[in-house]
Design a protein around this motif. Structure first.
Motif, PDB file in Angstrom:
ATOM      1  N   PRO A  82      -8.226   1.377   3.840  1.00  0.00           N
ATOM      2  CA  PRO A  82      -6.786   1.143   4.051  1.00  0.00           C
ATOM      3  C   PRO A  82      -6.335  -0.317   3.992  1.00  0.00           C
ATOM      4  CG  PRO A  82      -7.860   1.439   6.163  1.00  0.00           C
ATOM      5  CD  PRO A  82      -8.947   1.536   5.119  1.00  0.00           C
ATOM      6  N   HIS A  83      -7.176  -1.226   3.508  1.00  0.00           N
ATOM      7  CA  HIS A  83      -6.760  -2.640   3.482  1.00  0.00           C
ATOM      8  C   HIS A  83      -7.597  -3.390   2.450  1.00  0.00           C
ATOM      9  CE1 HIS A  83      -5.696  -6.467   6.007  1.00  0.00           C
ATOM     10  NE2 HIS A  83      -6.178  -6.856   4.827  1.00  0.00           N
ATOM     11  N   THR A  84      -7.063  -3.556   1.244  1.00  0.00           N
ATOM     12  CA  THR A  84      -7.793  -4.350   0.249  1.00  0.00           C
ATOM     13  C   THR A  84      -6.828  -5.303  -0.466  1.00  0.00           C
ATOM     14  OG1 THR A  84      -7.560  -3.197  -1.888  1.00  0.00           O
ATOM     15  CG2 THR A  84      -9.078  -2.218  -0.272  1.00  0.00           C
ATOM     16  N   HIS A  85      -7.422  -6.364  -0.987  1.00  0.00           N
ATOM     17  CA  HIS A  85      -6.682  -7.307  -1.833  1.00  0.00           C
ATOM     18  C   HIS A  85      -7.264  -7.156  -3.247  1.00  0.00           C
ATOM     19  CE1 HIS A  85      -4.874  -9.432   1.699  1.00  0.00           C
ATOM     20  NE2 HIS A  85      -5.940  -8.935   2.284  1.00  0.00           N
ATOM     21  N   LEU A  86      -7.202  -5.923  -3.736  1.00  0.00           N
ATOM     22  CA  LEU A  86      -7.880  -5.546  -4.982  1.00  0.00           C
ATOM     23  C   LEU A  86      -7.518  -6.443  -6.161  1.00  0.00           C
ATOM     24  CD1 LEU A  86      -9.444  -3.173  -6.616  1.00  0.00           C
ATOM     25  CD2 LEU A  86      -7.129  -2.483  -7.244  1.00  0.00           C
ATOM     26  N   ALA A 151      -3.867  -1.333  -1.687  1.00  0.00           N
ATOM     27  CA  ALA A 151      -4.044  -2.612  -2.384  1.00  0.00           C
ATOM     28  C   ALA A 151      -2.790  -3.456  -2.214  1.00  0.00           C
ATOM     29  CB  ALA A 151      -4.327  -2.388  -3.866  1.00  0.00           C
ATOM     30  N   LYS A 152      -2.994  -4.728  -1.890  1.00  0.00           N
ATOM     31  CA  LYS A 152      -1.869  -5.625  -1.592  1.00  0.00           C
ATOM     32  C   LYS A 152      -1.635  -6.619  -2.717  1.00  0.00           C
ATOM     33  CE  LYS A 152      -3.565  -5.643   3.158  1.00  0.00           C
ATOM     34  NZ  LYS A 152      -2.676  -4.677   3.786  1.00  0.00           N
ATOM     35  N   SER A 153      -0.367  -7.012  -2.853  1.00  0.00           N
ATOM     36  CA  SER A 153      -0.088  -8.216  -3.637  1.00  0.00           C
ATOM     37  C   SER A 153      -0.307  -9.400  -2.685  1.00  0.00           C
ATOM     38  CB  SER A 153       1.347  -8.176  -4.172  1.00  0.00           C
ATOM     39  OG  SER A 153       2.268  -8.279  -3.102  1.00  0.00           O
ATOM     40  N   ILE A 252       0.869  -5.486   9.398  1.00  0.00           N
ATOM     41  CA  ILE A 252       0.714  -6.898   9.794  1.00  0.00           C
ATOM     42  C   ILE A 252      -0.746  -7.314   9.793  1.00  0.00           C
ATOM     43  CG2 ILE A 252       1.230  -8.636  11.552  1.00  0.00           C
ATOM     44  CD1 ILE A 252       3.329  -6.966  12.711  1.00  0.00           C
ATOM     45  N   HIS A 253      -1.032  -8.491   9.199  1.00  0.00           N
ATOM     46  CA  HIS A 253      -2.301  -9.178   9.443  1.00  0.00           C
ATOM     47  C   HIS A 253      -2.129  -9.880  10.783  1.00  0.00           C
ATOM     48  CE1 HIS A 253      -3.148  -8.419   5.262  1.00  0.00           C
ATOM     49  NE2 HIS A 253      -4.239  -9.167   5.250  1.00  0.00           N
ATOM     50  N   ALA A 254      -2.761  -9.367  11.844  1.00  0.00           N
ATOM     51  CA  ALA A 254      -2.404  -9.781  13.196  1.00  0.00           C
ATOM     52  C   ALA A 254      -3.588 -10.337  13.966  1.00  0.00           C
ATOM     53  CB  ALA A 254      -1.833  -8.580  13.954  1.00  0.00           C
ATOM     54  N   ASP A 275      -3.626  -5.079  11.450  1.00  0.00           N
ATOM     55  CA  ASP A 275      -4.948  -5.223  10.863  1.00  0.00           C
ATOM     56  C   ASP A 275      -5.607  -6.536  11.299  1.00  0.00           C
ATOM     57  OD1 ASP A 275      -3.368  -3.293   9.554  1.00  0.00           O
ATOM     58  OD2 ASP A 275      -4.491  -3.475   7.699  1.00  0.00           O
ATOM     59  N   HIS A 276      -6.914  -6.559  11.351  1.00  0.00           N
ATOM     60  CA  HIS A 276      -7.768  -7.668  11.846  1.00  0.00           C
ATOM     61  C   HIS A 276      -7.953  -7.542  13.359  1.00  0.00           C
ATOM     62  CE1 HIS A 276      -8.587  -9.923   8.259  1.00  0.00           C
ATOM     63  NE2 HIS A 276      -7.328  -9.915   7.943  1.00  0.00           N
ATOM     64  N   LEU A 277      -7.000  -8.129  14.163  1.00  0.00           N
ATOM     65  CA  LEU A 277      -6.997  -7.942  15.630  1.00  0.00           C
ATOM     66  C   LEU A 277      -8.238  -8.490  16.323  1.00  0.00           C
ATOM     67  CD1 LEU A 277      -5.682  -4.249  15.563  1.00  0.00           C
ATOM     68  CD2 LEU A 277      -4.325  -6.285  16.107  1.00  0.00           C
ATOM     69  N   THR A 326     -12.668  -2.658   4.283  1.00  0.00           N
ATOM     70  CA  THR A 326     -13.434  -3.790   3.755  1.00  0.00           C
ATOM     71  C   THR A 326     -12.662  -5.103   3.819  1.00  0.00           C
ATOM     72  OG1 THR A 326     -12.578  -3.427   1.525  1.00  0.00           O
ATOM     73  CG2 THR A 326     -14.732  -2.430   2.057  1.00  0.00           C
ATOM     74  N   ASP A 327     -11.290  -5.047   3.723  1.00  0.00           N
ATOM     75  CA  ASP A 327     -10.493  -6.268   3.517  1.00  0.00           C
ATOM     76  C   ASP A 327     -10.911  -6.942   2.204  1.00  0.00           C
ATOM     77  OD1 ASP A 327      -8.605  -8.247   3.994  1.00  0.00           O
ATOM     78  OD2 ASP A 327      -9.882  -9.430   5.314  1.00  0.00           O
ATOM     79  N   ALA A 328     -11.415  -6.150   1.272  1.00  0.00           N
ATOM     80  CA  ALA A 328     -11.952  -6.728   0.034  1.00  0.00           C
ATOM     81  C   ALA A 328     -11.064  -7.841  -0.508  1.00  0.00           C
ATOM     82  CB  ALA A 328     -12.084  -5.624  -1.020  1.00  0.00           C
TER      83      ALA A 328
HETATM   84 ZN    ZN Z   1      -6.179  -8.867   4.319  1.00  0.00          ZN
END
Ligand code: ZN
Length: 423
Positions: A82-86, A151-153, A252-254, A275-277, A326-328
């Motif tokens: 649920p969290h990648t920077h593909l 996947a995030k921009s 949020i990247h928190a 996310d992160h935390l 993964t936070d890839a």
């Molecule tokens: Zn991230």
């Protein structure tokens, strides 16, 4: 086309949590069918149970089905990241070497490296280059048992290049078997040229980028990096509220580097996930639990930055539904292996093997709003399935740094067989 997977040592269904994510002790309820079988037709799951039962009740479908013998193996829902920077260009192994000599991640970023380095590379990359680099990463995700990713921009940081990233993700989602759910993250970093006037960049995200991203329907979620020297809680709130007005759901990247109110903000703005935390306050965790915000933990990042891990145990005990990812990305977590993240969840964050399975299937599906389609093996859901060549699920989180994936089924069709892509 029908598919009959039969006689798995264990078939893990994760059933019962499509309406609400698993919390507290529910995260251990993974629903194992010993000697389990599964029948799918036209890309959807028809039934799960034992082989004899299914052969009696669905003989008409099974007689024409492709049969996969899963004896000796386990069958699980296709994993969800649920969290990648593909979508990005290039790698940053040079910064890795600098960190090994003592520089910190934030020092490198503030000197123009870090996210800024990948932004320069991504801005310079053509659509085709980004497409090809990202497509190779998607192949690797599939080979590691992942069937859906977010996947995030956020490496474009101008309207033109943010749109380019999101368009690449959209086209890859259409052409590659792996499913992508897109997030707009124009507020990933403050560009070097706006360093002295971050408010100007916040305005640019809100007034120039968000409306176009929403109009082109290029994203479902809107994410910000809420952290000291990046975006303040006030700026983050403005950006997330502005996104909501366009129908984009907040993420949020928190609280990654220090406690900064990100968990609290996630609850206040109604984010689907924070996310992160790593440094989230207990107060923030409780607020997240009350508001039903999913905590997406990224232990690969703590591992790679040699930082303290998020307190998954406390979060689960507070009632936060936890997911793993993964936070890839090329700077702080250059991995595409969600199974390795499961290992880290157990060994470095005190999660149980059952909890890490919940966190990478049904709770991860909730974190991207896909809980009605994926994340569990139940009647009517997508036939997205991963078969691991291990005799029981404990081995998955016990033997680390290895890829146990034997077969991956996407929409009822095998896309990985004997560990190799067949697409
Ligand atoms: Zn991230």
């Amino acid at each position: 086309m029908a598919l009959f997977i039969k006689n798995a040592n264990q078939l893990i269904t994760m059933e019962g949590f499509s309406n609400a994510p698993a919390t507290h002790g529910q995260m251990k309820e993974i629903s194992v069918i010993e000697n389990g079988s599964l029948l799918a037709e036209n890309g959807k799951i028809v039934a799960v149970g034992n082989a004899g039962e299914l052969e009696r009740s669905h003989s008409d479908i099974i007689q024409d089905a492709k049969v996969i013998d899963a004896s000796g193996k386990i069958v699980a829902p296709g994993l969800v990241d649920p969290h990648t920077h593909l979508v990005h260009a290039g790698t940053r192994e040079n910064e890795y070497a600098m960190r090994l000599k003592g520089k910190t991640y934030m020092e490198i970023m503030n000197a123009g490296g870090g996210i800024h380095a990948t932004t320069r590379a991504t801005q310079a990359a053509s659509f085709d280059q980004l497409y090809q680099e990202s497509e190779r990463r998607m192949d690797t995700f599939l080979r590691h048992g992942v069937t859906t990713i977010e996947a995030k921009s956020g490496y474009g940081l101008t309207l033109e290049h943010e749109l380019k990233q999101l368009e690449v993700a959209k086209q890859l989602n259409e052409s590659h078997p792996l499913d992508i759910v897109s997030t707009f993250m124009g507020a990933h970093a403050i560009p070097m040229e706006n360093k002295n006037d971050p408010e100007l960049f916040v305005d640019l995200v809100i007034k120039e980028m968000l409306p176009v991203v929403a109009e082109k329907k290029l994203a479902v979620f809107n994410d910000v990096f809420c952290e000291r020297d990046v975006f303040t809680p006030e700026q983050s709130r403005r950006i997330l509220e502005a996104g909501k007005a366009y129908g984009l759901i907040p993420k949020i990247h928190a609280d990654e580097i220090e406690p900064y109110g990100g968990a609290e903000l996630a609850a206040e703005v109604g984010a689907i996930s924070a996310d992160h935390l790593l440094k989230a306050s207990v107060e923030g965790m409780k607020k997240m639990a009350d508001a039903g915000v999913i905590g997406v933990l990224l232990p690969g990042t703590a591992f790679f930055l040699m930082a303290a891990f998020a307190d998954a145990r406390k979060m689960i005990d507070c009632g936060v539904p936890v997911a793993l990812s993964t936070d890839a990305n090329p700077g702080s977590s250059p991995t595409l292996s969600l199974p390795f993240i499961m290992n880290l969840g157990c060994l470095m964050m005190g999660m149980t093997p059952e909890e890490v399975l919940s966190a990478t299937t049904i709770n991860a599906a909730h974190a991207i709003g896909k809980e009605n389609d994926i994340g569990s093996l139940e009647h009517g859901k997508k036939a997205d399935i991963t078969i691991f060549d291990v005799p029981n699920y404990l081995v998955l989180s016990y033997q680390y740094g290895m890829n146990h994936v034997n077969t991956v089924i996407k929409d009822g069709v095998p896309v990985v067989e004997n560990g190799q892509l067949v697409i």
